[in-house]
Design a protein around this motif. Sequence first.
Motif, PDB file in Angstrom:
ATOM      1  N   VAL A  82       0.847  -1.192   0.000  1.00  0.00           N
ATOM      2  CA  VAL A  82       0.000   0.000   0.000  1.00  0.00           C
ATOM      3  C   VAL A  82       0.884   1.244   0.000  1.00  0.00           C
ATOM      4  N   LEU A  83       0.619   2.156  -0.921  1.00  0.00           N
ATOM      5  CA  LEU A  83       1.351   3.419  -1.007  1.00  0.00           C
ATOM      6  C   LEU A  83       0.462   4.556  -0.521  1.00  0.00           C
ATOM      7  N   LYS A  84       1.007   5.387   0.384  1.00  0.00           N
ATOM      8  CA  LYS A  84       0.254   6.500   0.962  1.00  0.00           C
ATOM      9  C   LYS A  84       1.087   7.776   0.931  1.00  0.00           C
ATOM     10  N   PHE A  85       0.388   8.912   0.794  1.00  0.00           N
ATOM     11  CA  PHE A  85       1.046  10.210   0.793  1.00  0.00           C
ATOM     12  C   PHE A  85       1.544  10.630   2.169  1.00  0.00           C
ATOM     13  N   SER A  86       0.705  10.423   3.176  1.00  0.00           N
ATOM     14  CA  SER A  86       0.955  11.077   4.457  1.00  0.00           C
ATOM     15  C   SER A  86       1.196  10.098   5.591  1.00  0.00           C
ATOM     16  N   ASP A  87       1.967  10.553   6.576  1.00  0.00           N
ATOM     17  CA  ASP A  87       2.209   9.756   7.775  1.00  0.00           C
ATOM     18  C   ASP A  87       0.908   9.499   8.521  1.00  0.00           C
ATOM     19  N   ARG A  88      -0.007  10.446   8.448  1.00  0.00           N
ATOM     20  CA  ARG A  88      -1.283  10.290   9.160  1.00  0.00           C
ATOM     21  C   ARG A  88      -2.095   9.133   8.588  1.00  0.00           C
ATOM     22  N   CYS A  89      -2.132   9.028   7.252  1.00  0.00           N
ATOM     23  CA  CYS A  89      -2.844   7.906   6.622  1.00  0.00           C
ATOM     24  C   CYS A  89      -2.163   6.578   6.933  1.00  0.00           C
ATOM     25  N   ILE A  90      -0.836   6.581   6.921  1.00  0.00           N
ATOM     26  CA  ILE A  90      -0.081   5.370   7.235  1.00  0.00           C
ATOM     27  C   ILE A  90      -0.354   4.923   8.666  1.00  0.00           C
ATOM     28  N   VAL A 130      -6.282 -10.457   5.179  1.00  0.00           N
ATOM     29  CA  VAL A 130      -5.824  -9.197   4.595  1.00  0.00           C
ATOM     30  C   VAL A 130      -4.628  -8.672   5.365  1.00  0.00           C
ATOM     31  N   ARG A 131      -4.699  -8.708   6.686  1.00  0.00           N
ATOM     32  CA  ARG A 131      -3.580  -8.236   7.513  1.00  0.00           C
ATOM     33  C   ARG A 131      -2.295  -8.995   7.190  1.00  0.00           C
ATOM     34  N   SER A 132      -2.427 -10.302   6.990  1.00  0.00           N
ATOM     35  CA  SER A 132      -1.263 -11.131   6.702  1.00  0.00           C
ATOM     36  C   SER A 132      -0.625 -10.749   5.369  1.00  0.00           C
ATOM     37  N   ALA A 133      -1.469 -10.452   4.368  1.00  0.00           N
ATOM     38  CA  ALA A 133      -0.954 -10.083   3.046  1.00  0.00           C
ATOM     39  C   ALA A 133      -0.414  -8.661   3.026  1.00  0.00           C
ATOM     40  N   LEU A 134      -1.018  -7.802   3.852  1.00  0.00           N
ATOM     41  CA  LEU A 134      -0.695  -6.378   3.827  1.00  0.00           C
ATOM     42  C   LEU A 134       0.413  -6.081   4.851  1.00  0.00           C
ATOM     43  N   GLN A 135       1.625  -6.377   4.472  1.00  0.00           N
ATOM     44  CA  GLN A 135       2.746  -6.195   5.385  1.00  0.00           C
ATOM     45  C   GLN A 135       3.594  -4.966   5.067  1.00  0.00           C
ATOM     46  N   HIS A 136       3.316  -4.304   3.967  1.00  0.00           N
ATOM     47  CA  HIS A 136       4.142  -3.163   3.571  1.00  0.00           C
ATOM     48  C   HIS A 136       3.250  -1.954   3.280  1.00  0.00           C
ATOM     49  N   VAL A 137       3.363  -0.934   4.091  1.00  0.00           N
ATOM     50  CA  VAL A 137       2.691   0.342   3.868  1.00  0.00           C
ATOM     51  C   VAL A 137       3.788   1.381   3.697  1.00  0.00           C
ATOM     52  N   VAL A 138       3.895   1.947   2.503  1.00  0.00           N
ATOM     53  CA  VAL A 138       5.054   2.749   2.123  1.00  0.00           C
ATOM     54  C   VAL A 138       4.621   4.173   1.785  1.00  0.00           C
ATOM     55  N   LYS A 139       5.387   5.144   2.248  1.00  0.00           N
ATOM     56  CA  LYS A 139       5.126   6.536   1.885  1.00  0.00           C
ATOM     57  C   LYS A 139       5.691   6.803   0.489  1.00  0.00           C
ATOM     58  N   PHE A 140       4.935   7.567  -0.313  1.00  0.00           N
ATOM     59  CA  PHE A 140       5.419   7.840  -1.669  1.00  0.00           C
ATOM     60  C   PHE A 140       5.112   9.267  -2.088  1.00  0.00           C
ATOM     61  N   ASN A 141       5.847   9.715  -3.096  1.00  0.00           N
ATOM     62  CA  ASN A 141       5.667  11.042  -3.679  1.00  0.00           C
ATOM     63  C   ASN A 141       5.551  10.860  -5.189  1.00  0.00           C
ATOM     64  N   PRO A 142       4.367  11.068  -5.764  1.00  0.00           N
ATOM     65  CA  PRO A 142       4.165  10.794  -7.190  1.00  0.00           C
ATOM     66  C   PRO A 142       4.954  11.712  -8.119  1.00  0.00           C
ATOM     67  N   GLU A 143       5.551  12.782  -7.579  1.00  0.00           N
ATOM     68  CA  GLU A 143       6.320  13.691  -8.421  1.00  0.00           C
ATOM     69  C   GLU A 143       7.765  13.240  -8.590  1.00  0.00           C
ATOM     70  N   GLU A 144       8.218  12.302  -7.768  1.00  0.00           N
ATOM     71  CA  GLU A 144       9.584  11.808  -7.875  1.00  0.00           C
ATOM     72  C   GLU A 144       9.678  10.734  -8.963  1.00  0.00           C
ATOM     73  N   GLU A 145      10.860  10.621  -9.571  1.00  0.00           N
ATOM     74  CA  GLU A 145      11.071   9.598 -10.593  1.00  0.00           C
ATOM     75  C   GLU A 145      10.851   8.212 -10.002  1.00  0.00           C
ATOM     76  N   ASN A 146      11.518   7.954  -8.857  1.00  0.00           N
ATOM     77  CA  ASN A 146      11.197   6.772  -8.063  1.00  0.00           C
ATOM     78  C   ASN A 146      10.273   7.240  -6.953  1.00  0.00           C
ATOM     79  N   MET A 147       8.999   6.999  -7.110  1.00  0.00           N
ATOM     80  CA  MET A 147       8.000   7.554  -6.201  1.00  0.00           C
ATOM     81  C   MET A 147       8.188   7.107  -4.763  1.00  0.00           C
ATOM     82  N   MET A 148       8.868   5.957  -4.553  1.00  0.00           N
ATOM     83  CA  MET A 148       9.067   5.414  -3.211  1.00  0.00           C
ATOM     84  C   MET A 148      10.493   5.617  -2.713  1.00  0.00           C
TER      85      MET A 148
END
Length: 261
Positions: A82-90, A130-148
């Motif tokens: 899961v990719l999220k913009f903000s620390d609050r959402c994460i 779902v919890r078992s599969a969802l082990q990675h929640v990553v902050k990202f920035n869509p404006e960066e070349e490598n968003m993560m």
Amino acid sequence: MDSCNYKLYHVDGFDSRQSLETYFSDKEGMVFHEDSLIFPIENLTKTFTKGHIKGDVLIDLSFGSMVHHLFAACDFFKNIIVLKFSDRCIMELKRWVDERTGAFDWQHAAKLHVDIKESSEQTHERENKVRSALQHVVKFNPEEENMMDPIVLPPADCIVTFCMIEFISKDKDDFIRYLKKFSRLLNPGGHIIFLGSLEGTHATVGKDKIRFLNYDEDFARKALVDAGFVIDNCEVKKRTLVSDLTDYKAMIFIAAHKDTV
């Protein structure tokens, strides 16, 4: 409120917990049940159970901290990122993943994924899967070349994006640009599942109005084709609910695959 006073989701931030309570809860008076819960869950379940969209990695890029749309995916993908913009959402999402006190209760959504005759224990099993599969929640920035950056993700077999692109796009060119960028996260022939709200301008979260891009079904289809996808299925549900919290006219669901030509 004048549109110039609308907040920008990815710039100004918003109350992620309030958005869940307003648009995705099972509390009395929550009028968005059919559009925000039943419509995505039914279409995702129907799409995944056909069996041709599956694999090792699914990447989710969706609004806020919602997770209910992933309950169908965990039967067909080993890992959900899961990719999220903000620390609050994460933080809000991880609270549910870790089953911490005060986490948002998604049990009502999990029940939509199990037969009505099944027990509450089986509903809880669905959440744990779902919890078992969802082990990675990553902050990202869509404006960066490598968003993560500095993280490099494995290529995905499927991307799900639910009411994300319209919130971060300032115009229709932006919309297509983000689709192309998300496409780079996919394996050749990989799938994208796009869910969005048509012909609207804003959604209210607490005291704030969050702006999103106004577009219609024809544009959504064209944008995916322009971004290099072949559309496999499209469903549109016209809005019937009454609420002044948001002004969209319909919900859209599109399943497509990355053109390998």
